[in-house]
Design a protein around this motif. Structure first.
Motif, mmCIF file in Angstrom:
data_model
loop_
_atom_site.group_PDB
_atom_site.id
_atom_site.type_symbol
_atom_site.label_atom_id
_atom_site.label_comp_id
_atom_site.label_asym_id
_atom_site.label_seq_id
_atom_site.Cartn_x
_atom_site.Cartn_y
_atom_site.Cartn_z
ATOM 1 N N GLY A 166 0.782 -1.219 0.000
ATOM 2 C CA GLY A 166 0.000 0.000 0.000
ATOM 3 C C GLY A 166 0.816 1.273 0.000
ATOM 4 O O GLY A 166 0.256 2.368 0.132
ATOM 5 N N ARG A 167 2.124 1.177 -0.169
ATOM 6 C CA ARG A 167 2.979 2.365 -0.227
ATOM 7 C C ARG A 167 3.134 2.818 -1.673
ATOM 8 O O ARG A 167 2.821 2.084 -2.605
ATOM 9 C CB ARG A 167 4.333 2.050 0.412
ATOM 10 C CG ARG A 167 4.223 1.674 1.889
ATOM 11 C CD ARG A 167 5.581 1.299 2.482
ATOM 12 N NE ARG A 167 5.488 0.977 3.896
ATOM 13 C CZ ARG A 167 5.220 -0.232 4.377
ATOM 14 N NH1 ARG A 167 5.019 -1.233 3.557
ATOM 15 N NH2 ARG A 167 5.141 -0.433 5.679
ATOM 16 N N PRO A 168 3.651 4.030 -1.891
ATOM 17 C CA PRO A 168 3.693 4.562 -3.265
ATOM 18 C C PRO A 168 4.613 3.807 -4.213
ATOM 19 O O PRO A 168 4.416 3.880 -5.426
ATOM 20 C CB PRO A 168 4.204 6.000 -3.064
ATOM 21 C CG PRO A 168 3.922 6.325 -1.649
ATOM 22 C CD PRO A 168 4.051 5.045 -0.900
ATOM 23 N N HIS A 169 5.619 3.105 -3.689
ATOM 24 C CA HIS A 169 6.624 2.495 -4.546
ATOM 25 C C HIS A 169 6.550 0.965 -4.494
ATOM 26 O O HIS A 169 5.934 0.380 -3.594
ATOM 27 C CB HIS A 169 8.023 2.947 -4.128
ATOM 28 C CG HIS A 169 8.199 4.426 -4.136
ATOM 29 N ND1 HIS A 169 8.309 5.158 -5.294
ATOM 30 C CD2 HIS A 169 8.280 5.319 -3.117
ATOM 31 C CE1 HIS A 169 8.453 6.430 -4.998
ATOM 32 N NE2 HIS A 169 8.442 6.557 -3.688
ATOM 33 N N GLU A 170 7.210 0.339 -5.477
ATOM 34 C CA GLU A 170 7.249 -1.124 -5.538
ATOM 35 C C GLU A 170 7.955 -1.693 -4.307
ATOM 36 O O GLU A 170 8.893 -1.086 -3.786
ATOM 37 C CB GLU A 170 7.942 -1.588 -6.823
ATOM 38 C CG GLU A 170 9.472 -1.514 -6.837
ATOM 39 C CD GLU A 170 10.046 -0.119 -6.925
ATOM 40 O OE1 GLU A 170 11.252 0.045 -6.636
ATOM 41 O OE2 GLU A 170 9.295 0.816 -7.278
#
Length: 336
Positions: A199-203
């Motif tokens: 659920g974070r912005p990055h992979e």
């Protein structure tokens, strides 16, 4: 506790006192031939790493302390402005990996330091791990014969201190750089897949398949999603394989038990069998200390100081961006 029993020398400043910065502070405070004169962090010394050494909020005030060199351990997004300020002031710098958040920023840093003739390096610390250094020396000596493959696994829980880049640039750059280091070969193409499960912005997970200029195949499994922490690099060749565990700095050799023949007519490769296993006894010094010693020596102009150059650091960012492009497009892309 005050630093004792060391020879002061080069005046060093530290930018960043977070989870990694505190370890740099510890090493610098004990390192012979240098004096940690001040540190900069707008948040403060949250880990109490300085022991009374002056703390300032930014790099501009840090530069007032007449630095011989600086160590940059702030978040990756700030590497470029901090590094450019140091270069403009004529201060050599050791910059934590990755060199910058993208290729353009990394290129500007390279040009800023090179144009002024300043010593600068990137903190790809795995190059100083004793297991990988021993592996590289043995590969160069031909102890594995022809090298076929490099496979790495680097996984563990998410480090909450990382917010500005994903697992590719923060973590996989270790594997991209160490593969080039131990093989002496560069990436030609990469194919990759990523996921974002937290659920974070990055992979937070990537698998990478790469072709090297030498014909070696590389594959890397890297994630922040596993409760199992692994740091394993396996190099396979026609005489067996090396397994380096960089968490424990152990290097093990698994020999190919097949008998090699000198008869040309039947000497084609016919497979392997289980042979002897050897775990090498190697000296295990802390990689961060060895890294700092190398950069100190480079600043002092000592020959053969083994630093990771900004060009090598830029190369890791270039390959990382190729990995991300491959993951976006689903295509194999050139790593240039």
């Amino acid at each position: 506790m005050a630093d004792t029993a060391k020879t002061p020398g080069l005046r060093v400043g530290l930018i960043g006192l977070g989870a990694m910065g505190r370890h740099h502070a510890r090493v610098l405070r004990a390192l012979d031939g240098v004096e940690l004169v001040a540190a900069a962090d707008p948040v403060g010394d949250v880990h109490d790493a300085l022991g009374g050494i002056p703390l300032v909020p930014d790099v501009e005030q840090l530069l007032e302390h007449r630095l011989d060199y600086a160590v940059v351990v702030c978040p990756t997004a700030h590497h470029e402005p901090v590094g450019l300020a140091l270069a403009e002031a004529g201060v050599p710098a050791l910059i934590e990996k990755p060199l910058a958040h993208d290729v353009a920023a990394a290129t500007r840093l390279l040009e800023a330091f090179e144009s002024r003739g300043l010593v600068a390096a990137v903190g790809h610390i795995e190059r100083y791990n004793p297991a990988l250094q021993s592996m590289r020396a043995r590969l160069e000596a031909g102890e594995l014969g022809d090298v076929f493959q490099v496979a790495t696994r680097r996984q563990g829980p998410f480090p909450h201190r990382i917010a500005d880049v994903g697992v590719v640039k923060d973590l996989a750059t270790h594997d991209l750089d160490l593969t080039a280091f131990v093989t002496g070969s560069d990436y030609r193409t990469v194919s990759a897949r990523t996921t974002n499960k937290s659920g974070r912005p990055h992979e937070d997970l990537v698998t990478i398949l790469g072709d090297l200029d030498s014909g070696v195949i590389a594959n890397h499994l890297v994630n922040w999603l596993s409760p199992l922490k692994e740091r394993v690099s396996i190099v396979t060749g026609d005489l067996g394989c090396f397994v380096a565990d960089t968490l424990t700095a152990d290097l093990t050799f698994f020999a190919n038990g097949s008998t090699r023949t000198q008869w040309d007519a039947v000497s084609a490769f016919r497979g392997v069998s289980e042979g002897d296993m050897t775990r090498y006894a190697i000296a295990k010094r802390e990689p961060l200390t060895v890294e700092h010693e190398a950069f100190r020596d480079a600043v002092e102009g000592k020959p053969n100081a083994s630093i990771v150059t900004l060009r090598q650091g830029l190369r890791a960012v270039v390959v990382a961006e190729a990995v991300l492009e491959s993951a976006r497009t689903g295509q194999t892309v050139p790593a240039v």
